[in-house]
Write a protein that holds these residues in place. Structure first.
Motif, PDB file in Angstrom:
ATOM      1  N   VAL A 172      70.006 -44.728  -7.295  1.00 13.79           N
ATOM      2  CA  VAL A 172      70.879 -45.159  -6.187  1.00 13.79           C
ATOM      3  C   VAL A 172      70.380 -44.588  -4.857  1.00 13.79           C
ATOM      4  O   VAL A 172      70.284 -45.310  -3.855  1.00 13.79           O
ATOM      5  CB  VAL A 172      72.342 -44.725  -6.455  1.00 13.79           C
TER       6      VAL A 172
ATOM      7  N   ALA B  20      67.160 -46.237  -3.836  1.00 15.04           N
ATOM      8  CA  ALA B  20      67.424 -47.639  -3.467  1.00 15.04           C
ATOM      9  C   ALA B  20      67.994 -47.698  -2.054  1.00 15.04           C
ATOM     10  O   ALA B  20      67.646 -48.579  -1.259  1.00 15.04           O
ATOM     11  CB  ALA B  20      68.391 -48.274  -4.457  1.00 15.04           C
ATOM     12  N   ARG B  21      68.863 -46.743  -1.741  1.00 13.69           N
ATOM     13  CA  ARG B  21      69.450 -46.707  -0.397  1.00 13.69           C
ATOM     14  C   ARG B  21      68.360 -46.436   0.653  1.00 13.69           C
ATOM     15  O   ARG B  21      68.323 -47.071   1.701  1.00 13.69           O
ATOM     16  CB  ARG B  21      70.533 -45.620  -0.356  1.00 13.69           C
TER      17      ARG B  21
ATOM     18  N   ARG C 230      65.170 -47.083   0.310  1.00  7.86           N
ATOM     19  CA  ARG C 230      64.329 -48.287   0.377  1.00  7.86           C
ATOM     20  C   ARG C 230      64.990 -49.360   1.241  1.00  7.86           C
ATOM     21  O   ARG C 230      64.334 -50.023   2.042  1.00  7.86           O
ATOM     22  CB  ARG C 230      64.110 -48.852  -1.027  1.00  7.86           C
ATOM     23  N   ALA C 231      66.306 -49.491   1.065  1.00  7.28           N
ATOM     24  CA  ALA C 231      67.038 -50.517   1.817  1.00  7.28           C
ATOM     25  C   ALA C 231      66.992 -50.232   3.316  1.00  7.28           C
ATOM     26  O   ALA C 231      66.774 -51.136   4.129  1.00  7.28           O
ATOM     27  CB  ALA C 231      68.482 -50.574   1.334  1.00  7.28           C
TER      28      ALA C 231
ATOM     29  N   THR D 192      63.602 -51.032   4.506  1.00  4.85           N
ATOM     30  CA  THR D 192      63.362 -52.474   4.506  1.00  4.85           C
ATOM     31  C   THR D 192      63.923 -53.093   5.783  1.00  4.85           C
ATOM     32  O   THR D 192      63.361 -54.035   6.332  1.00  4.85           O
ATOM     33  CB  THR D 192      64.040 -53.120   3.281  1.00  4.85           C
ATOM     34  N   PHE D 193      65.049 -52.547   6.242  1.00  5.03           N
ATOM     35  CA  PHE D 193      65.704 -53.122   7.413  1.00  5.03           C
ATOM     36  C   PHE D 193      65.094 -52.690   8.735  1.00  5.03           C
ATOM     37  O   PHE D 193      65.486 -53.160   9.786  1.00  5.03           O
ATOM     38  CB  PHE D 193      67.200 -52.803   7.406  1.00  5.03           C
TER      39      PHE D 193
ATOM     40  N   VAL E  52      73.233 -54.261   1.277  1.00  2.00           N
ATOM     41  CA  VAL E  52      71.881 -54.788   1.110  1.00  2.00           C
ATOM     42  C   VAL E  52      71.602 -55.042  -0.360  1.00  2.00           C
ATOM     43  O   VAL E  52      71.838 -54.168  -1.202  1.00  2.00           O
ATOM     44  CB  VAL E  52      70.832 -53.772   1.643  1.00  2.00           C
TER      45      VAL E  52
ATOM     46  N   LEU F 133      68.683 -55.442  -2.784  1.00  2.00           N
ATOM     47  CA  LEU F 133      67.236 -55.256  -2.849  1.00  2.00           C
ATOM     48  C   LEU F 133      66.610 -56.274  -3.796  1.00  2.00           C
ATOM     49  O   LEU F 133      67.239 -56.664  -4.782  1.00  2.00           O
ATOM     50  CB  LEU F 133      66.918 -53.845  -3.328  1.00  2.00           C
TER      51      LEU F 133
ATOM     52  N   LYS G 234      64.037 -55.848  -5.849  1.00  2.00           N
ATOM     53  CA  LYS G 234      63.937 -55.196  -7.161  1.00  2.00           C
ATOM     54  C   LYS G 234      64.861 -53.992  -7.134  1.00  2.00           C
ATOM     55  O   LYS G 234      64.464 -52.907  -6.746  1.00  2.00           O
ATOM     56  CB  LYS G 234      62.500 -54.733  -7.414  1.00  2.00           C
ATOM     57  N   GLY G 235      66.096 -54.191  -7.515  1.00  3.12           N
ATOM     58  CA  GLY G 235      67.004 -53.058  -7.513  1.00  3.12           C
ATOM     59  C   GLY G 235      68.436 -53.480  -7.299  1.00  3.12           C
ATOM     60  O   GLY G 235      68.739 -54.676  -7.212  1.00  3.12           O
ATOM     61  N   PRO G 236      69.300 -52.490  -7.188  1.00  5.45           N
ATOM     62  CA  PRO G 236      70.728 -52.793  -7.080  1.00  5.45           C
ATOM     63  C   PRO G 236      71.147 -53.197  -5.670  1.00  5.45           C
ATOM     64  O   PRO G 236      70.339 -53.180  -4.740  1.00  5.45           O
ATOM     65  CB  PRO G 236      71.369 -51.457  -7.457  1.00  5.45           C
TER      66      PRO G 236
ATOM     67  N   VAL H 273      73.124 -52.032  -2.539  1.00  5.98           N
ATOM     68  CA  VAL H 273      73.557 -50.734  -2.012  1.00  5.98           C
ATOM     69  C   VAL H 273      74.144 -50.905  -0.611  1.00  5.98           C
ATOM     70  O   VAL H 273      73.852 -51.880   0.077  1.00  5.98           O
ATOM     71  CB  VAL H 273      72.388 -49.717  -1.949  1.00  5.98           C
TER      72      VAL H 273
END
Lengths: 141, 89
Positions: free
Chosen positions: A98, A101-102, A104-105, A108-109, B15, B17, B19-21, B23
């Protein structure tokens, strides 16, 4: 060496990508040994089941029961030894999945030229480390 | 009521993703971003300020229960990530 305050947006994107790659690499390294234990535990149970089924097909129910009984003792003792490690693997994996992923998000933005968002992405990564340090110290303030 | 800290408003954006959850990310902005909604401080988080840039960001209020092994592996690699980000140590 003094850090240059003026950096190109392309290199900012590259920096974030590099940092995310390093974080993913670190996650794999951190979980590698416990991940192996987890799969050893799972495959042992699967192979015990397979051995029991093959035993039943080839030689009947007594072999099936014997394979199950011995397998239960074998796998039970194995899991008694690795259960704490496997639990911590699953817990850490869920947490890191988690958190990364946060990160990465946020990365990404980040859009080319958006310095404000770059700083936010950078701070999100640094905050992740600060939060990890907090667990090491009795007081974080 | 949205959180405003020294002129910076806290926004949230959901968001998904590739490849992923899915979030929720949180960020501070002075001008309205293209996407994202202004929000109040989420539970379990607090506002901190980066010493070098003076920008606010969110941190956990209490330590996560991640294991000591994982924690130390990550902290050992902190220098590399800071170098990636060109953050002065």
């Amino acid at each position: 060496m003094r850090r240059s305050e003026t950096t190109s947006t392309a290199s900012q994107k590259g920096r974030l990508d590099r940092a995310v790659r390093d974080l993913n690499r670190t996650m794999k390294r951190a979980l590698k040994d416990r991940r192996r234990l987890f799969f050893i535990g799972v495959f042992n149970i699967a192979l015990t089941g397979l051995a029991a089924v093959v035993g039943y097909v080839v030689a009947g129910s007594q072999v099936f029961l014997t394979a199950l009984g011995l397998g239960a003792i074998k796998d039970g003792s194995l899991w008694a030894g690795i259960s704490k490690q496997v639990q911590s693997y699953l817990k850490d994996k869920a947490f890191l999945a988690v958190e990364l992923a946060r990160i990465r998000a946020v990365c990404t933005f980040f859009e080319e030229g958006d310095t404000e968002m770059y700083e936010q992405a950078r701070l999100t990564i640094l905050a992740f480390y600060e939060d990890l340090k907090m667990g090491h110290e009795p007081a974080d303030e | 009521m949205p959180l405003v800290y020294q002129g910076w408003t806290l926004y949230a954006r959901v968001v998904k993703l590739e490849k992923g959850p899915t979030v929720t990310i949180y960020f501070f902005a002075k001008r309205k971003p293209k996407t994202g909604d202004p929000i109040d401080l989420p539970p379990g988080l607090k506002v901190a300020v980066n010493k070098r840039t003076g920008l606010p960001f969110l941190r956990r209020e209490s330590p996560s229960d991640v294991s000591a092994d994982t924690r130390s592996t990550f902290l050992a690699g902190e220098g590399q990530v800071k170098r990636d980000l060109d953050e002065e140590e």
